[in-house]
Design an enzyme around this catalytic site. Structure first.
Site, PDB file in Angstrom:
ATOM      1  N   SER A 113      13.588  59.085  25.577  1.00 16.46           N
ATOM      2  CA  SER A 113      14.670  58.096  25.520  1.00 16.46           C
ATOM      3  C   SER A 113      15.938  58.597  26.550  1.00 16.46           C
ATOM      4  CB  SER A 113      15.053  57.842  24.217  1.00 16.46           C
ATOM      5  OG  SER A 113      16.472  57.529  24.013  1.00 16.46           O
ATOM      6  N   TRP A 129      23.645  53.722  15.703  1.00 20.21           N
ATOM      7  CA  TRP A 129      22.666  53.603  16.935  1.00 20.21           C
ATOM      8  C   TRP A 129      23.215  53.503  18.251  1.00 20.21           C
ATOM      9  CZ3 TRP A 129      21.078  48.654  19.253  1.00 20.21           C
ATOM     10  CH2 TRP A 129      20.201  48.659  20.226  1.00 20.21           C
ATOM     11  N   GLY A 130      22.625  54.453  19.116  1.00 16.14           N
ATOM     12  CA  GLY A 130      23.123  54.379  20.431  1.00 16.14           C
ATOM     13  C   GLY A 130      24.056  55.293  21.000  1.00 16.14           C
ATOM     14  N   ASN A 131      23.844  55.839  22.203  1.00 20.28           N
ATOM     15  CA  ASN A 131      24.753  56.508  22.915  1.00 20.28           C
ATOM     16  C   ASN A 131      25.994  56.073  22.982  1.00 20.28           C
ATOM     17  OD1 ASN A 131      25.720  58.198  25.178  1.00 20.28           O
ATOM     18  ND2 ASN A 131      25.768  56.421  26.198  1.00 20.28           N
ATOM     19  N   ASP A 132      26.242  54.536  23.023  1.00 22.30           N
ATOM     20  CA  ASP A 132      27.592  53.992  23.077  1.00 22.30           C
ATOM     21  C   ASP A 132      28.254  53.925  21.644  1.00 22.30           C
ATOM     22  OD1 ASP A 132      25.850  52.147  21.892  1.00 22.30           O
ATOM     23  OD2 ASP A 132      25.662  50.823  23.820  1.00 22.30           O
TER      24      ASP A 132
END
Lengths: 196, 196
Positions: free
Chosen positions: A13, A181-184
């Site tokens: 990912s 959830w998520g890099n952001d």
């Protein structure tokens, strides 16, 4: 109890790679530790009826620009893998074989760099051994362990644990029972660590 | 040429609501204007083989927490609609009927509030007229126009334009030809406006 952030990831990912480059600094700022939890993203997608983002062609095109923007923001190198989607299964088993979730950060980061900077194939045992050797581990011994039932079971257990706790994609973070959830969502992760 | 940010949205999209509450302030800080571009999100999903995020049950559950986190971060009210997924088609036509993309901000924000704060139904013409009246427009006249062929065509043209330029979800932003997707990319939008 020292504070901890769990990072559920798959070496295949690219957003997990980006998040991995930042999470140790973020944890340190809160006096927290990182628990690195490999999982099998394909199994997560299947169990949750989710799909890889790149299945939608327009989203896949956008992702290339978006990944480059985050890499520039973070000041880290990034090169799209030539073999996307990348199979991170063996790399996940290698991480599980290498030790406790709090002790494998250097190996995880080296695996991510191999895939998302150097365009190497993480399903190739020779690559896995080389990467492990590069961070001072016994690559041959670790690669020899990745087909052990206990190693396979441990990776499956991580995946099942993630799914049971609401994970549907990667990277996913837990601060206590709060899922991000998520890099952001790293800003929210840091806020939760400060509050925790 | 004054700087501009285009915001492609559907009134039925809760993340579009969140972004809409912030975009005027962000644009002002760069001396830019906002061009409000309604589109039909269902048609975008169909054309791009994308899916609404809430189709995955685990993601739908997570979204509730995530939306609440952003609302708290922004200091804006948010209440999940009781009729999700929300049909924003008529509201989109109303916005198109109301005037040029740079002139309809107050109406768009009032429509978003009606749906995502007051849980009203934007497919009900009486609601649309009331919301339009509330921002000083002629609600009856606007609602009378939403079935005009020219209005339908203009909304369809916005949607086709978005798809042709790479849009696959909402909210989507353009600064020049740079596409940004998601409420969570507002920082990148602002950076692009400052650089532009």
């Amino acid at each position: 109890m020292p504070k901890s952030v769990e990072l559920f990831f798959d070496v295949g990912s690219p957003y997990s790679y980006l998040a991995a480059t930042q999470i140790e600094r973020i944890a340190e700022r809160s006096g927290a530790t990182v628990a690195w939890k490999p999982m099998v993203l394909g199994a997560v997608f299947k169990a949750t009826e989710n799909d890889m983002p790149a299945r939608c062609p327009a989203k896949a095109r956008y992702m290339l620009a978006d990944l480059a923007r985050f890499a520039a923001l973070y000041g880290v190198p990034f090169k799209m893998s030539s073999r996307f989607p990348v199979n991170g299964l063996r790399a996940g088993r290698l991480v599980v074989a290498a030790g406790a979730p709090e002790s494998v950060g250097a190996l995880v980061l080296a695996l991510f760099r191999a895939v998302w900077v150097d365009d190497r194939d993480p399903s190739d045992p020779a690559v896995l051994a080389d990467v492990a050797n590069g961070v001072g581990l016994d690559g041959a011994a670790l690669v020899g362990a990745i087909d052990d039932a206990a190693v396979k079971d441990a990776l499956r257990a991580n995946t099942d644990d993630a799914i049971a706790r609401g994970v549907f994609g990667a990277p996913s973070f837990f601060v206590g029972d709060q899922l991000f959830w998520g890099n952001d969502r790293l800003d929210f992760v840091e806020r939760a660590l400060h509050e925790g």
